[in-house]
Write a protein that holds these residues in place. Structure first.
Motif, PDB file in Angstrom:
ATOM      1  N   ASP A  89      -5.225 -14.565  -6.316  1.00  0.00           N
ATOM      2  CA  ASP A  89      -3.911 -13.965  -6.566  1.00  0.00           C
ATOM      3  C   ASP A  89      -3.748 -12.640  -5.829  1.00  0.00           C
ATOM      4  O   ASP A  89      -2.658 -12.323  -5.330  1.00  0.00           O
ATOM      5  N   LEU A  90      -4.824 -11.862  -5.748  1.00  0.00           N
ATOM      6  CA  LEU A  90      -4.760 -10.593  -5.023  1.00  0.00           C
ATOM      7  C   LEU A  90      -4.473 -10.841  -3.545  1.00  0.00           C
ATOM      8  O   LEU A  90      -3.706 -10.092  -2.914  1.00  0.00           O
ATOM      9  N   ALA A  91      -5.094 -11.885  -2.984  1.00  0.00           N
ATOM     10  CA  ALA A  91      -4.847 -12.222  -1.575  1.00  0.00           C
ATOM     11  C   ALA A  91      -3.394 -12.652  -1.377  1.00  0.00           C
ATOM     12  O   ALA A  91      -2.748 -12.285  -0.379  1.00  0.00           O
ATOM     13  N   ARG A  92      -2.854 -13.415  -2.320  1.00  0.00           N
ATOM     14  CA  ARG A  92      -1.449 -13.836  -2.215  1.00  0.00           C
ATOM     15  C   ARG A  92      -0.509 -12.633  -2.313  1.00  0.00           C
ATOM     16  O   ARG A  92       0.479 -12.544  -1.577  1.00  0.00           O
ATOM     17  N   MET A  93      -0.834 -11.698  -3.232  1.00  0.00           N
ATOM     18  CA  MET A  93       0.000 -10.508  -3.393  1.00  0.00           C
ATOM     19  C   MET A  93      -0.002  -9.677  -2.114  1.00  0.00           C
ATOM     20  O   MET A  93       1.045  -9.189  -1.660  1.00  0.00           O
ATOM     21  N   TRP A  94      -1.185  -9.506  -1.527  1.00  0.00           N
ATOM     22  CA  TRP A  94      -1.267  -8.738  -0.283  1.00  0.00           C
ATOM     23  C   TRP A  94      -0.436  -9.425   0.802  1.00  0.00           C
ATOM     24  O   TRP A  94       0.293  -8.768   1.545  1.00  0.00           O
ATOM     25  N   PHE A  95      -0.562 -10.763   0.890  1.00  0.00           N
ATOM     26  CA  PHE A  95       0.148 -11.529   1.915  1.00  0.00           C
ATOM     27  C   PHE A  95       1.661 -11.354   1.765  1.00  0.00           C
ATOM     28  O   PHE A  95       2.368 -11.076   2.745  1.00  0.00           O
ATOM     29  N   ASP A  96       2.170 -11.490   0.535  1.00  0.00           N
ATOM     30  CA  ASP A  96       3.621 -11.360   0.310  1.00  0.00           C
ATOM     31  C   ASP A  96       4.098  -9.962   0.677  1.00  0.00           C
ATOM     32  O   ASP A  96       5.153  -9.801   1.316  1.00  0.00           O
ATOM     33  N   ASP A  97       3.328  -8.962   0.275  1.00  0.00           N
ATOM     34  CA  ASP A  97       3.720  -7.582   0.560  1.00  0.00           C
ATOM     35  C   ASP A  97       3.673  -7.304   2.062  1.00  0.00           C
ATOM     36  O   ASP A  97       4.581  -6.669   2.619  1.00  0.00           O
ATOM     37  N   ARG A  99       3.923  -9.490   4.582  1.00  0.00           N
ATOM     38  CA  ARG A  99       4.979 -10.218   5.277  1.00  0.00           C
ATOM     39  C   ARG A  99       6.334  -9.531   5.075  1.00  0.00           C
ATOM     40  O   ARG A  99       7.160  -9.462   5.994  1.00  0.00           O
ATOM     41  N   HIS A 100       6.561  -9.034   3.877  1.00  0.00           N
ATOM     42  CA  HIS A 100       7.820  -8.342   3.598  1.00  0.00           C
ATOM     43  C   HIS A 100       7.937  -7.092   4.467  1.00  0.00           C
ATOM     44  O   HIS A 100       8.997  -6.836   5.072  1.00  0.00           O
ATOM     45  N   GLN A 101       6.841  -6.308   4.549  1.00  0.00           N
ATOM     46  CA  GLN A 101       6.870  -5.099   5.362  1.00  0.00           C
ATOM     47  C   GLN A 101       7.049  -5.443   6.849  1.00  0.00           C
ATOM     48  O   GLN A 101       7.762  -4.738   7.577  1.00  0.00           O
ATOM     49  N   ARG A 106      10.546  -5.545  11.752  1.00  0.00           N
ATOM     50  CA  ARG A 106      11.206  -6.260  12.851  1.00  0.00           C
ATOM     51  C   ARG A 106      12.711  -6.015  12.845  1.00  0.00           C
ATOM     52  O   ARG A 106      13.341  -5.874  13.899  1.00  0.00           O
ATOM     53  N   ARG A 107      13.288  -5.975  11.655  1.00  0.00           N
ATOM     54  CA  ARG A 107      14.736  -5.731  11.568  1.00  0.00           C
ATOM     55  C   ARG A 107      15.073  -4.296  12.003  1.00  0.00           C
ATOM     56  O   ARG A 107      16.057  -4.058  12.695  1.00  0.00           O
ATOM     57  N   ASP A 108      14.211  -3.359  11.599  1.00  0.00           N
ATOM     58  CA  ASP A 108      14.488  -1.957  11.903  1.00  0.00           C
ATOM     59  C   ASP A 108      14.259  -1.634  13.379  1.00  0.00           C
ATOM     60  O   ASP A 108      14.826  -0.664  13.907  1.00  0.00           O
ATOM     61  N   ASN A 109      13.383  -2.402  14.039  1.00  0.00           N
ATOM     62  CA  ASN A 109      13.039  -2.109  15.430  1.00  0.00           C
ATOM     63  C   ASN A 109      13.249  -3.342  16.300  1.00  0.00           C
ATOM     64  O   ASN A 109      12.381  -3.751  17.070  1.00  0.00           O
ATOM     65  N   PHE A 110      14.418  -3.952  16.155  1.00  0.00           N
ATOM     66  CA  PHE A 110      14.669  -5.219  16.825  1.00  0.00           C
ATOM     67  C   PHE A 110      14.602  -5.086  18.348  1.00  0.00           C
ATOM     68  O   PHE A 110      14.087  -5.958  19.040  1.00  0.00           O
ATOM     69  N   ALA A 111      15.110  -3.975  18.915  1.00  0.00           N
ATOM     70  CA  ALA A 111      15.112  -3.792  20.367  1.00  0.00           C
ATOM     71  C   ALA A 111      13.680  -3.766  20.909  1.00  0.00           C
ATOM     72  O   ALA A 111      13.383  -4.378  21.946  1.00  0.00           O
TER      73      ALA A 111
END
Length: 573
Positions: A89-97, A99-101, A106-111
């Motif tokens: 579960d800790l590995a899944r939590m890290w993965f979700d966090d 990927r979100h970051q 990517r959205r903030d630095n699209f160029a």
């Protein structure tokens, strides 16, 4: 008191059988003794085997019970430690966090993302290769180790080395999942496809068996489970070989080491720093030193260490032990998988005898006239003793028998069947005398084959009749057993000295070379593969060869008659 060959815990003294078993050191106190010994009150081998089997089952059941009670005692351990499910579960939590970051960045630095698209793709591909290799090798990169420390600290969890490795394993898989999804995004396949379904399939239900604390058993305990597994059938000689290899493994890694603590790095060190450097007969030469100390202080000189085949045997045993632990869900990964032995000149194996070598062997005094077949076998004389040392090499040469098969023959094994003189290779024995006990290498070893015409001509059938009339159960009763209980070891040592006397000194020429010579003779006679395998007792894996009763006696007789050695000229009796 003498150990009965091929039967664990069975001993004999003055004709009476006994059960005898050493209590493992770790449970001697609750067991109440260091050894279990009891008279079976019988002199019948079959009855003794049955009683011994029952006692052994009860003995091991009690040992397992006491071990489990010992292991189940409460342990003083830090609080808030992760179970396997919590680590997942800790590995899944890290993965979700993570990927979100990453998506937010990517959205903030699209160029910048568009400008560095090509370089980012190369970097992602390289990262994927590093992570896949790390998972295959079982050694997480340093950043994963730091990540595990960071994640456990953030959750205020104290982890042992074993538990940290479990967390590292799941975090490595989480990073690998991220790398694969990143590659999918570059290939315009989307980034939501799940690759590691076991870790990330949200529909998968947690395994109830894994909700308990992840405490791996000791190496010694797993070895005991591995060797007592009822689903694995092993001959007595195979069991002895396995125990030799497993005892060395336990000596090097430590019998009380949790099996989950064994890493890929330690497995490589076992090969590179121990097995490759160990001298032959290390324990006999340095009985007071551990194998690790021997390898460090007295490394073998080049060409005088363990043979590649021997090293492969130890690595195979470590691999099979860890694979057993994986299947039994004691550990997550087998870190000895695909760990290969070094290659060397010895790997060409045993070689057949040449024509001139066969001529020297069968022109020696024991075949032309010697003092006797004991100490005077190499001295020319007027005697022609025809016992085991005369017949065993001939049986290997003309009928392809293995050394143990030839040495343990009974007089009754040679008989007439359908007017053909035949030889039965079997593991059946007569009476309760353990000296008459026999073993075979495999199921394919059991066979009835025609005796080669040359052996009949030399008087083998007549010799067997005389032995039977003299009430000799064994065809060669003068051959003695080794302390391990087999007949082949003493004969093999004598035959090595015999070869030196006839100037056959190559290391790849031994008694087993007769089997290779016999196989070549079958090829020269254009004998079919199926009949050749039957005659030599080689395993027959092809499906069609397992149907029916096998080759007829007539066909076997025709085939064995094609085995010829022009360089061998033997005097008739």
């Amino acid at each position: 008191m003498r150990k009965v060959s091929g039967v664990d815990h069975l001993y004999v003294r003055d004709g009476t059988f006994y059960f005898r078993a050493a209590v493992p050191r770790g449970i001697q106190t609750p067991f109440g003794r260091k050894e279990c010994k009891a008279s079976l009150r019988t002199s019948d081998l079959k009855q003794a085997k049955r009683q011994c089997l029952g006692l052994a089952h009860s003995f091991h059941e009690k040992c397992d019970l006491l071990r489990n009670q010992t292991i189940a005692r409460p342990r003083r351990r830090p609080t808030a430690q992760p179970s396997v499910d919590q680590s997942r579960d800790l590995a899944r939590m890290w993965f979700d966090d993570y990927r979100h970051q990453e998506q937010q960045a990517r959205r903030d630095n699209f160029a910048d993302v568009v400008e560095n698209w090509g370089a980012s793709r190369v970097e992602a591909t390289c990262r994927l290769g590093v992570l896949e290799n790390a998972l295959d090798q079982g050694e997480p990169p340093l950043n994963v180790s730091w990540l595990a420390e960071s994640v456990s600290a953030a959750q205020e969890m104290e982890v042992t080395d074993s538990e940290k490795r479990v967390l590292e394993h799941f975090l490595l898989r989480a990073q690998l999942e991220d790398a694969r999804r990143t590659i999918d995004r570059f290939k315009a396949k989307g980034s939501d496809r799940v690759h590691d379904t076991e870790l990330f399939d949200r529909r998968a239900q947690p395994n109830a068996d894994q909700s308990a604390e992840f405490v791996t058993p000791t190496l010694k305990r797993v070895i005991d489970q591995f060797m007592s597994d009822p689903g694995r059938s092993r001959t007595s000689s195979t069991r002895r070989k396995y125990w030799t290899e497993l005892n060395l493994i336990a000596n090097v890694f430590g019998p009380d080491t949790p099996i989950g603590n064994i890493t890929r790095k330690q497995c490589r060190e076992f090969r590179n720093d121990i097995l490759i450097k160990l001298p032959t007969n290390a324990s006999k030469k340095f009985p007071k030193l551990s194998h690790r100390d021997i390898a460090e202080r007295f490394p073998a000189k080049e060409g005088f260490g363990l043979k590649p085949k021997t090293i492969k045997g130890y690595l195979d045993r470590l691999n099979s032990l860890l694979e057993f632990a994986v299947v039994e869900e004691l550990i997550i990964k087998n870190h000895a998988k695909n760990l290969r032995a070094p290659k060397g000149d010895q790997e060409k194996g045993r070689q057949p005898f040449t024509g001139p070598e066969l001529k020297r062997v069968f022109k020696s005094p024991i075949y032309t006239g010697c003092m006797d077949d004991e100490r005077g076998y190499a001295t020319t004389g007027g005697n022609n003793p025809r016992r085991g040392r005369y017949w065993v090499p001939l049986l290997a040469l003309y009928n392809g028998l293995r050394l143990e098969e030839a040495c343990q023959l009974h007089s009754a094994d040679i008989r007439l069947e359908d007017n053909v003189s035949v030889l039965e290779i079997t593991d059946k024995h007569i009476g309760a005398d353990v000296n008459n006990a026999r073993t075979l290498k495999s199921k394919a070893s059991k066979r009835v084959i025609p005796i080669h015409p040359k052996l009949v001509e030399l008087g083998l059938v007549s010799f067997a009749r005389r032995q039977k009339r003299s009430n000799h159960v064994r065809l060669f009763p003068e051959l003695r057993r080794s302390p391990k209980g087999n007949l082949s070891d003493p004969f093999s040592k004598w035959f090595g000295r015999f070869l030196d006397n006839v100037d056959v000194t190559e290391r790849d020429k031994v008694f087993h070379s007769f089997r290779h010579t016999f196989r070549d003779a079958l090829r020269d006679g254009e004998v079919s593969e199926e009949i050749a395998k039957f005659l030599g007792g080689w395993s027959r894996h092809e499906v069609q060869q397992k149907y029916g009763r096998g080759p007829s006696l007539k066909n076997l007789q025709n085939a064995i008659s094609k085995v010829r050695y022009p360089s061998v000229q033997l005097a008739l009796p």
